[in-house]
Design an enzyme around this catalytic site. Sequence first.
Site, PDB file in Angstrom:
ATOM      1  N   SER A  67       1.074  -1.293   0.083  1.00 19.51           N
ATOM      2  CA  SER A  67      -0.092   0.403   0.259  1.00 19.51           C
ATOM      3  C   SER A  67       1.003   0.776  -0.139  1.00 19.51           C
ATOM      4  O   SER A  67       1.936   1.208   0.164  1.00 19.51           O
ATOM      5  CB  SER A  67      -1.153   0.035   1.683  1.00 19.51           C
ATOM      6  OG  SER A  67      -1.346  -0.918   1.588  1.00 19.51           O
TER       7      SER A  67
HETATM    8  N1  SAH Z   1      -1.125  -4.729   4.035  1.00 12.38           N
HETATM    9  C1  SAH Z   1      -0.378  -5.690   2.893  1.00 12.38           C
HETATM   10  C2  SAH Z   1      -1.103  -4.772   1.738  1.00 12.38           C
HETATM   11  C3  SAH Z   1      -1.831  -5.691   1.327  1.00 12.38           C
HETATM   12  S1  SAH Z   1      -2.680  -5.728  -0.597  1.00 12.38           S
HETATM   13  C4  SAH Z   1       0.903  -4.720   2.819  1.00 12.38           C
HETATM   14  O1  SAH Z   1       1.259  -3.877   4.102  1.00 12.38           O
HETATM   15  O2  SAH Z   1       1.617  -5.012   1.781  1.00 12.38           O
HETATM   16  C5  SAH Z   1      -4.309  -7.114   0.432  1.00 12.38           C
HETATM   17  C6  SAH Z   1      -3.446  -7.992   0.182  1.00 12.38           C
HETATM   18  O3  SAH Z   1      -4.472  -8.991   0.890  1.00 12.38           O
HETATM   19  C7  SAH Z   1      -3.447  -9.244  -0.961  1.00 12.38           C
HETATM   20  O4  SAH Z   1      -1.711  -9.446  -0.287  1.00 12.38           O
HETATM   21  C8  SAH Z   1      -4.745  -9.583  -1.084  1.00 12.38           C
HETATM   22  O5  SAH Z   1      -3.899 -11.117  -1.383  1.00 12.38           O
HETATM   23  C9  SAH Z   1      -4.585 -10.145   0.519  1.00 12.38           C
HETATM   24  N2  SAH Z   1      -5.734  -9.948   1.085  1.00 12.38           N
HETATM   25  C10 SAH Z   1      -7.350 -10.659  -0.389  1.00 12.38           C
HETATM   26  N3  SAH Z   1      -8.233 -10.894  -0.022  1.00 12.38           N
HETATM   27  C11 SAH Z   1      -7.728 -11.547   1.452  1.00 12.38           C
HETATM   28  C12 SAH Z   1      -8.859 -12.625   2.297  1.00 12.38           C
HETATM   29  N4  SAH Z   1      -9.385 -13.116   1.965  1.00 12.38           N
HETATM   30  N5  SAH Z   1      -7.745 -12.819   3.473  1.00 12.38           N
HETATM   31  C13 SAH Z   1      -6.664 -12.826   3.061  1.00 12.38           C
HETATM   32  N6  SAH Z   1      -5.677 -11.423   3.116  1.00 12.38           N
HETATM   33  C14 SAH Z   1      -6.288 -11.837   1.946  1.00 12.38           C
END
Ligand code: SAH
Length: 218
Positions: A67
């Site tokens: 993000s």
């Molecule tokens: N917090 C992260 C942002 C990652 S983007 C960072 O600091 O880098 C969002 C993430 O959520 C992705 O890796 C995606 O695979 C995950 N995601 C999407 N749906 C999800 C779910 N139902 N359960 C767990 N993770 C999920």
Amino acid sequence: MRLFEDTYRHKGMRKQLTDSIRAKGITDERVLQAILHIPRHFFMDSAFDKIAYEDRAFPIAEGQTISQPYTVAYQTQLLEVKPFEKVLEIGTGSAYQACVLAEMGAQVFTIERQRKLFDQNKTFTYLKKYPSLKFFYGDGFEGLPTYGPFDKIIVTAAAPFIPPKLVEQLKTGGKMVIPVGEGNVQRMLRLTKQQDGSISEEIFDNFSFVPMVEGKKS
Ligand code: SAH
């Protein structure tokens, strides 16, 4: 490939990034200190080394993103994290947001649905710095019933609706920060669980996250 060297140049860029996030309206000094402290370039491919401290999202594996720092700071500030609180994060991704929470003293439980991203963090040695940070491979819609209830819950993917099981796993007085919406844009909400179990809702700015998807991916 990733680079794990934190040079004066990186530190200087991180200071500028922190100042720019402060200028955009983030006031919680503990959040700003965590961003100043954590080498964000460790969390992405070395191809992005020169631009790792721009205030924007970057691709990680599996079509996902780390993000934008302003977004990380914004959600973390809304969460009002205090030391030793139990925090559940949905969407580990690069683990950067999880480290910001751990750096602020929280006990962090973070869930990722993509096996490859989950596995990648197992060999990411920088994360050993935060023994209070625990990683789970699973579906965030289910939460972590055996580890709850949580003081705080942060969802870092675009939720199509407020997952009822996450509301259940929130302590009384607990807060959840979650971007909700199905299109390209989501509304940042902060939910607070009241004494009688009802939920109060505050509405904040619009953001654009990758979607929260049901079920695990192997
Ligand atoms: N917090 C992260 C942002 C990652 S983007 C960072 O600091 O880098 C969002 C993430 O959520 C992705 O890796 C995606 O695979 C995950 N995601 C999407 N749906 C999800 C779910 N139902 N359960 C767990 N993770 C999920």
